[in-house]
Design an enzyme around this catalytic site. Sequence first.
Site, PDB file in Angstrom:
ATOM      1  N   ARG A   1     -58.357   1.175  84.656  1.00 10.46           N
ATOM      2  CA  ARG A   1     -59.611   0.761  84.017  1.00 10.46           C
ATOM      3  C   ARG A   1     -59.973   1.667  82.843  1.00 10.46           C
ATOM      4  NH1 ARG A   1     -63.474  -2.034  88.469  1.00 10.46           N
ATOM      5  NH2 ARG A   1     -61.944  -2.276  90.112  1.00 10.46           N
TER       6      ARG A   1
ATOM      7  N   GLU B   1     -57.344   3.309  90.094  1.00 15.17           N
ATOM      8  CA  GLU B   1     -58.432   2.604  89.401  1.00 15.17           C
ATOM      9  C   GLU B   1     -58.799   3.291  88.093  1.00 15.17           C
ATOM     10  OE1 GLU B   1     -59.535  -0.230  90.295  1.00 15.17           O
ATOM     11  OE2 GLU B   1     -59.187  -0.420  92.448  1.00 15.17           O
TER      12      GLU B   1
ATOM     13  N   ASP C   1     -49.478  -5.636  94.704  1.00 18.17           N
ATOM     14  CA  ASP C   1     -49.498  -6.585  93.588  1.00 18.17           C
ATOM     15  C   ASP C   1     -49.027  -6.061  92.238  1.00 18.17           C
ATOM     16  OD1 ASP C   1     -51.785  -5.009  93.501  1.00 18.17           O
ATOM     17  OD2 ASP C   1     -53.217  -6.651  93.548  1.00 18.17           O
TER      18      ASP C   1
ATOM     19  N   GLU D   1     -57.347 -13.435  88.590  1.00 15.18           N
ATOM     20  CA  GLU D   1     -55.917 -13.746  88.700  1.00 15.18           C
ATOM     21  C   GLU D   1     -55.568 -15.204  88.399  1.00 15.18           C
ATOM     22  OE1 GLU D   1     -57.587 -12.016  91.042  1.00 15.18           O
ATOM     23  OE2 GLU D   1     -56.858 -10.007  90.544  1.00 15.18           O
TER      24      GLU D   1
ATOM     25  N   THR E   1     -52.518  -4.126  84.154  1.00 10.90           N
ATOM     26  CA  THR E   1     -52.997  -4.954  85.265  1.00 10.90           C
ATOM     27  C   THR E   1     -54.508  -5.142  85.240  1.00 10.90           C
ATOM     28  OG1 THR E   1     -52.830  -5.348  87.635  1.00 10.90           O
ATOM     29  CG2 THR E   1     -53.205  -3.063  86.938  1.00 10.90           C
TER      30      THR E   1
END
Length: 591
Positions: free
Chosen positions: A189, A185, A315, A483, A569
């Site tokens: 991010r 993360e 994913d 998404e 992503t």
Amino acid sequence: MLPRHAPGRRAHHLAINISTPTPYRPSVFQLVVGRPLFRWILLIIGAMFGLWIFAPLLFGGGYRLHRHHRPYIPDGIAFPPPPHRPPPPPHHEGPPTVWSERADRVRDAFVHAWSGYSKYAAGYDELMPVTGEPVNNFNGWGVTLFDSLDTMWLMGLHDSFREALGSVAKSTFALKENNYAPFFETVIRYLGGLLSAYALSGEPVLLTRADDLGSMLLPAFNTTSGLPMYAVNTVSGRTRLGWSGSVLWAEALSNQMEYKYLAHLTGRTEYYNKTESIMQKMYTANHTDGLFATMWDIHKATPSNFHFSVGAYADSAHEYLLKQWLLTAQSEPKTRDLYLQSMSGILNKLLYLTPTRQLLYVTDIQNNYPTHIFEHLSCFLPGLLALGVYSLPDLSKRDKELHTWAAKGLAETCWATYFDTTTGLGPDEIAMTPGDLWMGKMEEWEAGGRVGVPPGTWEVKRQRWEAGRDWTVRKPGYLLRPEAVESFYILWKTTGDVRWRERGWSVFKAIEKYTRTKYGYASLASVDDAYPQLKDEMPSYFLAETLKYLFLLFTDEDPLSLKHWVFNTEAHPLPVFDWSPWEKEEYNITL
Ligand SMILES: *[C@@H]1O[C@H](CO)[C@@H](O)[C@H](O)[C@H]1NC(C)=O
Ligand SMILES: *[C@@H]1O[C@H](CO)[C@@H](O)[C@H](O)[C@H]1NC(C)=O
Ligand SMILES: *[C@@H]1O[C@H](CO)[C@@H](O)[C@H](O)[C@H]1NC(C)=O
């Protein structure tokens, strides 16, 4: 020595037309220059001027007159080049259009979310949009701010962007002794946010902080296999595993874009080496017909379960296979090959059609059995497939068809999960009525002479009543996730089909209607309630991804051409770059 009045070449050329030579009369200029002292002074000034102009040319490099002074870089040595400068943020010229007004509405929504955060939660990670309270859930460094920088820049919110830079400059990325930053993360991010804001704006402080953070997170890679630990203390460098005791495939393969771009900007070998070492393990790892397990052994880098999925746990790993290839200007064919291999595994094994509505869906396999669960998270897949078709010119004709159809069909189903519900927003997880393998149906259709549209690609009709849907809800919430609209955006860009834009607009209207609060926007507890309960959370990805993709979907300009920019992503765009010969040598980049 020529007489003082002797004409120069130019004067001589003029002089040939003059029949009678004029008598010599010294001018003021000649009188001044004629004195030896003045002559010497002029000569010295002239020489100094000449040296100033020509020295850089004589001693290598070129004379540069940059408004923003850059260090002088001699040719042949590959310092990291300055970031690729995009055109300024989209600015709609001329009278407003339907779409430019819709883009403006998304900007207004962002401003509402951002003002709520900066007013009530500045310095904290996220805003709780129902109570207006702040919360720390991602290291306490202000994740919403880092995640929002590039969206602000793209939307032309320069004042907010500049203010936010002040907070970035003051960040230390420190943690208390017993706290750990989740590696995945924090990379996608914080690091992704800093790098893309740097690529867009060129503000040096963003790169400095990215370099700080990138190096503070490096201890995560310090394992026997090179696969990253779940979390790291940025001060002590101590690391720890996650709840599963294994590495999730998404955690192992969602840092290569960020660390490779960081290596390119800073020239630091370890950034490349650590992240590429994971790729080396993947090139030789065992997979099952192209499918990679969702969990991996941290010591041996071998699969540690028989679960195959494109949803949670796996994913973004699929994204980073294709996107590494695109980011480094298609110079690492092994990542492309791995992408094609994994897509073929997915298309053959994980795609099914529901029995009644023939909805195409992607599910996961648990110990050889398909679960028929379909996650909202998996809705990135149609966009990824479409991006692959768009950017892989060597795709075989058959792969091109299959990937195109799968992209269209899956996006239709993602849309159906929004379209069908009371709020018009999609649930987080649903169970599909089990149907047949898509590939089997596809082969039947081909054998039958390809009558009608390919299975699973037709336009869905709305089904309000659960009994007719071919799916039931497992997790009924809408978590402001991106998404579906992410895929709508890529499909709009790659096919030009305006329906994806229209559908995105429906989603945005539902977001405005059901999730907007006094302070910001809130996740919904259930998408099928006419008056859904609000959850007191506004995840930072709503500002980083959901609103960014919606804005890009509606704006008529194309500020981030898919040929020159690749989204990480977390929807942070990074510019396509070439490895220079120097870098290839220094980082030991073998293709
Ligand atoms: C990596 O781990 C080893 C052994 O656990 C330790 O000795 C070393 O200092 C660590 N290196 C870094 C950079 O954290
Ligand atoms: C990283 O560095 C180590 C030690 O120098 C080396 O063995 C390894 O091959 C390098 N990995 C890559 C991907 O270059
Ligand atoms: C792949 O699996 C085979 C059989 O289980 C095993 O012998 C081999 O070592 C594995 N290879 C890797 C790279 O894990």
